[in-house]
Design an enzyme around this catalytic site. Sequence first.
Site, PDB file in Angstrom:
ATOM      1  N   ASN A   7     -13.706  15.224  12.024  1.00  0.00           N
ATOM      2  CA  ASN A   7     -15.126  14.985  11.800  1.00  0.00           C
ATOM      3  C   ASN A   7     -15.711  14.381  13.078  1.00  0.00           C
ATOM      4  O   ASN A   7     -15.518  13.207  13.362  1.00  0.00           O
ATOM      5  CB  ASN A   7     -15.267  14.015  10.619  1.00  0.00           C
ATOM      6  CG  ASN A   7     -16.711  13.724  10.281  1.00  0.00           C
ATOM      7  OD1 ASN A   7     -17.624  14.157  10.984  1.00  0.00           O
ATOM      8  ND2 ASN A   7     -16.917  12.980   9.212  1.00  0.00           N
ATOM      9  N   ARG A  91     -15.356  19.391   9.884  1.00  0.00           N
ATOM     10  CA  ARG A  91     -16.567  19.132   9.116  1.00  0.00           C
ATOM     11  C   ARG A  91     -17.767  19.503   9.983  1.00  0.00           C
ATOM     12  O   ARG A  91     -17.934  18.999  11.091  1.00  0.00           O
ATOM     13  CB  ARG A  91     -16.638  17.664   8.747  1.00  0.00           C
ATOM     14  CG  ARG A  91     -17.901  17.354   8.009  1.00  0.00           C
ATOM     15  CD  ARG A  91     -18.381  15.972   8.309  1.00  0.00           C
ATOM     16  NE  ARG A  91     -19.618  15.737   7.608  1.00  0.00           N
ATOM     17  CZ  ARG A  91     -20.367  14.679   7.824  1.00  0.00           C
ATOM     18  NH1 ARG A  91     -20.005  13.781   8.695  1.00  0.00           N
ATOM     19  NH2 ARG A  91     -21.487  14.525   7.163  1.00  0.00           N
ATOM     20  N   HIS A 180     -24.017  16.070   2.352  1.00  0.00           N
ATOM     21  CA  HIS A 180     -22.916  15.475   1.558  1.00  0.00           C
ATOM     22  C   HIS A 180     -22.326  16.508   0.602  1.00  0.00           C
ATOM     23  O   HIS A 180     -21.724  16.154  -0.412  1.00  0.00           O
ATOM     24  CB  HIS A 180     -23.411  14.291   0.674  1.00  0.00           C
ATOM     25  CG  HIS A 180     -23.839  13.075   1.422  1.00  0.00           C
ATOM     26  ND1 HIS A 180     -24.908  12.316   1.017  1.00  0.00           N
ATOM     27  CD2 HIS A 180     -23.329  12.472   2.515  1.00  0.00           C
ATOM     28  CE1 HIS A 180     -25.059  11.287   1.843  1.00  0.00           C
ATOM     29  NE2 HIS A 180     -24.113  11.369   2.761  1.00  0.00           N
ATOM     30  N   ARG A 241     -32.210   4.449   6.561  1.00  0.00           N
ATOM     31  CA  ARG A 241     -33.205   5.526   6.483  1.00  0.00           C
ATOM     32  C   ARG A 241     -34.158   5.257   5.325  1.00  0.00           C
ATOM     33  O   ARG A 241     -33.744   4.785   4.280  1.00  0.00           O
ATOM     34  CB  ARG A 241     -32.526   6.880   6.250  1.00  0.00           C
ATOM     35  CG  ARG A 241     -31.629   7.331   7.368  1.00  0.00           C
ATOM     36  CD  ARG A 241     -31.134   8.739   7.048  1.00  0.00           C
ATOM     37  NE  ARG A 241     -30.027   9.112   7.894  1.00  0.00           N
ATOM     38  CZ  ARG A 241     -28.846   9.490   7.424  1.00  0.00           C
ATOM     39  NH1 ARG A 241     -28.617   9.536   6.118  1.00  0.00           N
ATOM     40  NH2 ARG A 241     -27.889   9.843   8.261  1.00  0.00           N
ATOM     41  N   GLU A 367     -13.850  13.345   1.100  1.00  0.00           N
ATOM     42  CA  GLU A 367     -14.326  14.510   1.840  1.00  0.00           C
ATOM     43  C   GLU A 367     -13.224  15.107   2.711  1.00  0.00           C
ATOM     44  O   GLU A 367     -13.195  16.315   2.937  1.00  0.00           O
ATOM     45  CB  GLU A 367     -15.544  14.111   2.675  1.00  0.00           C
ATOM     46  CG  GLU A 367     -16.754  13.850   1.790  1.00  0.00           C
ATOM     47  CD  GLU A 367     -17.786  12.932   2.406  1.00  0.00           C
ATOM     48  OE1 GLU A 367     -18.901  13.390   2.659  1.00  0.00           O
ATOM     49  OE2 GLU A 367     -17.478  11.747   2.618  1.00  0.00           O
TER      50      GLU A 367
END
Length: 381
Positions: A7, A91, A180, A241, A367
Amino acid sequence: MNILVINCGSSSLKFQLINSESEEVIAKGLCERIAIEGSRMVYTPKGGEKQITVAPMPDYTAAIQMVLAALTDEKTGVVKELGEIGAVGHRIVHGGERFASSTVITEEVLKAIEECNDLAPLHNPANLIGIRACQQLMKDTPMVAVFDTAFHQTMPEEAYLYGLPYRYYEDYKIRRYGFHGTSHSYVSKKAAELLGQDYESLKLIVCHLGNGASVSAVKNGKCVDTSMGLTPLEGLIMGTRSGDLDPAILNKESGIYGLSEDYSSDFRDLEEGYVEDKENCIRAVDAFCYRVAKYVGAYAAAMNGVDAICFTAGVGENSGFVRSLICKYFGYLGVALNEEENEKRGEALIVSTKDSRTKVLVIPTNEELATARETAALVQK
Ligand code: AMP
């Protein structure tokens, strides 16, 4: 088969080596500050001590070289030679409309990923650099791209279109994509397993509540809506965010951090402040929980019902406190929490009572394992 899951971020690289048969993590780690002064690698082999190596990493090739050297090291390595790594799963953040599932990487696939760069200008170029670097060092090893957006490609048009001139979609592909996806897919499948019901006949809402946060509605095994949009900014209030509103300019100051008047973006701190009656912490956590509850309500309406609500990621998995605050909104869904179960951590659990009309699940996301599974499935075909 051993699968290396990679990743790549804008200056970091996370990795795990997973055995696809036993699904065991054989080694994992992180390279930080790549191409910046002070780069270092953190490496932990299974059952071994965490090691930190401070060494210059001028680029991603150097970083991956260090990772491969650590994995094959005589003393601390976990494989004898690189040949024992059967495939690499990467990823990739944005697959646009082109990728609705994972895919074996070819030159054509790399070009298509590059064409999505405009949609994720911070992430996709870094992901591509990571792939190229791996290809250079592991010439004959098959590589698979696993996209964050792919799972959401089943959304119907009414869910992914914005209220904008239609030509913006046609000309510039401006639409909701969602992120996601690997986590939403993994958690929703695991939820069906935990409930002992057929994935294809369930209505699930997955709340991925981490530093980045998103909700998705999964109906009969397909994502039908999700809260993140063209970029990961839209939807829930996150660590820093803002969520809905999308004022990208406030990226670093918004979210629970901004709402708590710069107190913290970490829920552990905010929870402590909440219990101590700190007004700023209560405000931030309450606004966060309200927004999650609002999305869950919207998705229950979108699916004409919901069988189970699943919580995952840093906050969703670890904070019984936040889950309990959110679930207070779900009386109309017949939700009743088993407070004792809700305090447990670290395993997949049903945390609602036996009589709860809608079930509430906590499912640790994974993940990396999901990426390794996708990679193994594609290279073993
Ligand atoms: P993630 O992005 O999924 O790694 O989630 C990271 C976030 O989870 C952190 O910034 C914390 O806000 C939150 N978190 C982690 N552990 C806990 C905990 N024990 N209680 C509450 N929040 C937590």
